[in-house]
Write a protein that holds these residues in place. Structure first.
Motif, PDB file in Angstrom:
ATOM      1  N   ALA A  52      40.611  35.837  31.415  1.00  0.00           N
ATOM      2  CA  ALA A  52      41.146  34.763  30.576  1.00  0.00           C
ATOM      3  C   ALA A  52      42.465  35.182  29.925  1.00  0.00           C
ATOM      4  N   LEU A  53      42.546  36.438  29.489  1.00  0.00           N
ATOM      5  CA  LEU A  53      43.792  36.925  28.900  1.00  0.00           C
ATOM      6  C   LEU A  53      44.898  36.982  29.948  1.00  0.00           C
ATOM      7  N   ARG A  87      51.534  43.257  30.829  1.00  0.00           N
ATOM      8  CA  ARG A  87      50.386  42.731  30.084  1.00  0.00           C
ATOM      9  C   ARG A  87      49.366  42.098  31.039  1.00  0.00           C
ATOM     10  N   ILE A  88      49.859  41.379  32.031  1.00  0.00           N
ATOM     11  CA  ILE A  88      48.965  40.759  33.016  1.00  0.00           C
ATOM     12  C   ILE A  88      48.263  41.843  33.822  1.00  0.00           C
ATOM     13  N   HIS A  90      47.652  44.932  32.989  1.00  0.00           N
ATOM     14  CA  HIS A  90      46.693  45.651  32.138  1.00  0.00           C
ATOM     15  C   HIS A  90      45.397  44.844  31.977  1.00  0.00           C
ATOM     16  N   ALA A  91      45.537  43.548  31.772  1.00  0.00           N
ATOM     17  CA  ALA A  91      44.346  42.700  31.627  1.00  0.00           C
ATOM     18  C   ALA A  91      43.546  42.666  32.923  1.00  0.00           C
ATOM     19  N   ARG A  92      44.233  42.574  34.049  1.00  0.00           N
ATOM     20  CA  ARG A  92      43.515  42.545  35.333  1.00  0.00           C
ATOM     21  C   ARG A  92      42.842  43.879  35.613  1.00  0.00           C
ATOM     22  N   GLN A  93      43.488  44.996  35.270  1.00  0.00           N
ATOM     23  CA  GLN A  93      42.858  46.304  35.451  1.00  0.00           C
ATOM     24  C   GLN A  93      41.607  46.418  34.583  1.00  0.00           C
ATOM     25  N   ALA A  94      41.671  45.883  33.382  1.00  0.00           N
ATOM     26  CA  ALA A  94      40.497  45.899  32.513  1.00  0.00           C
ATOM     27  C   ALA A  94      39.382  45.052  33.126  1.00  0.00           C
ATOM     28  N   GLY A  95      39.754  43.960  33.777  1.00  0.00           N
ATOM     29  CA  GLY A  95      38.758  43.126  34.436  1.00  0.00           C
ATOM     30  C   GLY A  95      38.109  43.847  35.602  1.00  0.00           C
ATOM     31  N   PHE A  96      38.922  44.572  36.384  1.00  0.00           N
ATOM     32  CA  PHE A  96      38.374  45.333  37.502  1.00  0.00           C
ATOM     33  C   PHE A  96      37.481  46.459  37.000  1.00  0.00           C
ATOM     34  N   ALA A  97      37.871  47.086  35.902  1.00  0.00           N
ATOM     35  CA  ALA A  97      37.067  48.164  35.337  1.00  0.00           C
ATOM     36  C   ALA A  97      35.734  47.630  34.832  1.00  0.00           C
ATOM     37  N   ALA A  98      35.750  46.437  34.271  1.00  0.00           N
ATOM     38  CA  ALA A  98      34.516  45.851  33.743  1.00  0.00           C
ATOM     39  C   ALA A  98      33.551  45.464  34.862  1.00  0.00           C
ATOM     40  N   THR A  99      34.106  45.035  35.997  1.00  0.00           N
ATOM     41  CA  THR A  99      33.232  44.614  37.106  1.00  0.00           C
ATOM     42  C   THR A  99      32.924  45.741  38.065  1.00  0.00           C
ATOM     43  N   GLY A 100      33.689  46.840  37.962  1.00  0.00           N
ATOM     44  CA  GLY A 100      33.490  47.966  38.864  1.00  0.00           C
ATOM     45  C   GLY A 100      34.182  47.789  40.204  1.00  0.00           C
TER      46      GLY A 100
END
Length: 103
Positions: A52-53, A87-88, A90-100
């Motif tokens: 979403a971010l 920023r985009i 970083h947010a997508r990397q955080a999303g990939f990290a959260a889903t594995g």
């Protein structure tokens, strides 16, 4: 100048302050970018919705017709916020990290 209270010194003072402000601008912008990066990290942590971010930053870039990836010299000298591309990403990397998943 005849004395420290001489009004003829005002243009000199203005010039000194302008040059000092210009010289300190990259440092002020670096602090601002650091603060914005921390705010983004907080938003990612609190919302638990990195996609979403990333979408919000993408919409912001499209609505404002903003450059997503700026030259590094422009970011260092003039940028008060991290570039939207960073920023985009970083947010997508955080999303990939959260889903594995892999980026």
């Amino acid at each position: 100048l005849q004395a420290p209270s001489d009004p003829a010194g005002l243009p000199v003072l203005a010039l000194v302050l302008a040059v000092t402000g210009l010289a300190l601008l990259p440092i002020q912008n670096a602090v601002s970018r650091w603060s914005e990066s921390r705010a983004d990290a907080y938003a990612l942590r609190v919302s638990s919705r990195p996609e979403a971010l990333a979408d919000a930053f993408t919409r912001l870039a499209n609505q404002n017709l903003a450059e997503v990836d700026l030259p590094r010299w422009s970011v260092i000298l003039l940028g008060s916020h991290p570039p939207l591309g960073e920023r985009i990403a970083h947010a997508r990397q955080a999303g990939f990290a959260a889903t594995g998943a892999a980026p």
